[in-house]
Design a protein around this motif. Structure first.
Motif, mmCIF file in Angstrom:
data_model
loop_
_atom_site.group_PDB
_atom_site.id
_atom_site.type_symbol
_atom_site.label_atom_id
_atom_site.label_comp_id
_atom_site.label_asym_id
_atom_site.label_seq_id
_atom_site.Cartn_x
_atom_site.Cartn_y
_atom_site.Cartn_z
ATOM 1 N N ASN A 142 -1.314 3.217 -7.697
ATOM 2 C CA ASN A 142 -1.185 4.217 -8.304
ATOM 3 C C ASN A 142 -2.336 5.241 -7.795
ATOM 4 O O ASN A 142 -2.739 5.544 -9.333
ATOM 5 N N ASP A 144 -3.794 8.553 -5.182
ATOM 6 C CA ASP A 144 -3.426 9.450 -3.937
ATOM 7 C C ASP A 144 -4.050 9.126 -2.873
ATOM 8 O O ASP A 144 -5.219 8.541 -2.953
ATOM 9 N N LYS A 162 4.821 5.157 4.374
ATOM 10 C CA LYS A 162 4.454 6.549 3.872
ATOM 11 C C LYS A 162 5.226 4.817 2.618
ATOM 12 O O LYS A 162 5.392 5.230 0.813
ATOM 13 N N LYS A 166 4.502 3.608 -1.290
ATOM 14 C CA LYS A 166 5.169 5.009 -2.473
ATOM 15 C C LYS A 166 5.979 3.540 -3.335
ATOM 16 O O LYS A 166 6.002 3.776 -4.629
ATOM 17 N N ASN A 171 0.604 7.464 -3.984
ATOM 18 C CA ASN A 171 0.755 10.026 -2.958
ATOM 19 C C ASN A 171 0.266 9.730 -1.813
ATOM 20 O O ASN A 171 -0.560 9.907 -2.142
#
Length: 183
Positions: A142, A144, A162, A166, A171
């Motif tokens: 969780n 970025d 990616k 995810k 992110n």
């Protein structure tokens, strides 16, 4: 020692003149990918990643592009290198990721590794799709991140990375690469 590109005497593997004339990056953006060089301009240099002294070349490429980018990026973020296993004594993606280190960017290593050891260099899209990397992520959830790789050829590696991230709530804000061959 002699410069790899112009053969003049140099203490560096690529002389300062060639670095200035040939390795000045031009940032290009496509979708969520930032790239610095055209493939044609550094193709020969990229192929040295399979040689033990390639680390010296990748440090120069990283200094002239990734490190310069890190000076202007002003948001706190983690950067993850793709499949930064040590091969031939170094990891080219770890070198690129390390060049991003700044007050705002915190590189992390060995968090996104491929379980598939197939070589993808020179392979077509069909081969890449039939032989996924099967990434495994072992990092914080969780968050970025900025995703780091050397070359985008078909985009399958970045897309698979990616998708894997995810699943962990990661992110990917954008990807940073030396070259996007799709230009």
């Amino acid at each position: 020692m002699f410069c790899l590109t112009c053969n003049s005497f140099s203490l560096e593997i690529i002389c300062e003149k060639c670095q200035k004339n040939l390795l000045t990056p031009t940032i290009q953006k496509r979708d969520d990918i930032l790239s610095f060089y055209s493939y044609e301009n550094i193709e020969t240099l990229l192929k040295y990643k399979y040689h033990p002294f390639g680390s010296r070349i990748f440090k120069i490429l990283a200094k002239n592009s990734f490190a310069e980018f890190s000076k202007v990026y002003k948001e706190n973020i983690i950067s993850l290198s793709i499949d930064d296993k040590v091969k031939k004594g170094y990891s080219h993606t770890a070198i690129l990721n390390n060049a991003l280190k700044s007050k705002y960017i915190t590189p992390q290593y060995k968090k996104l590794l491929s379980k598939n050891q197939v070589q993808y260099a020179g392979k077509d899209l069909k081969f890449r799709l039939n032989n996924p990397r099967n990434f495994e992520y072992k990092g914080e959830k969780n968050i970025d991140v900025i995703l780091v790789d050397d070359v985008v050829t078909t985009g399958t590696t970045l897309n698979e990375a990616k998708q894997t991230l995810k699943k962990y709530g990661i992110n990917v804000l954008f990807c940073v690469v030396l070259v996007d061959k799709r230009w």
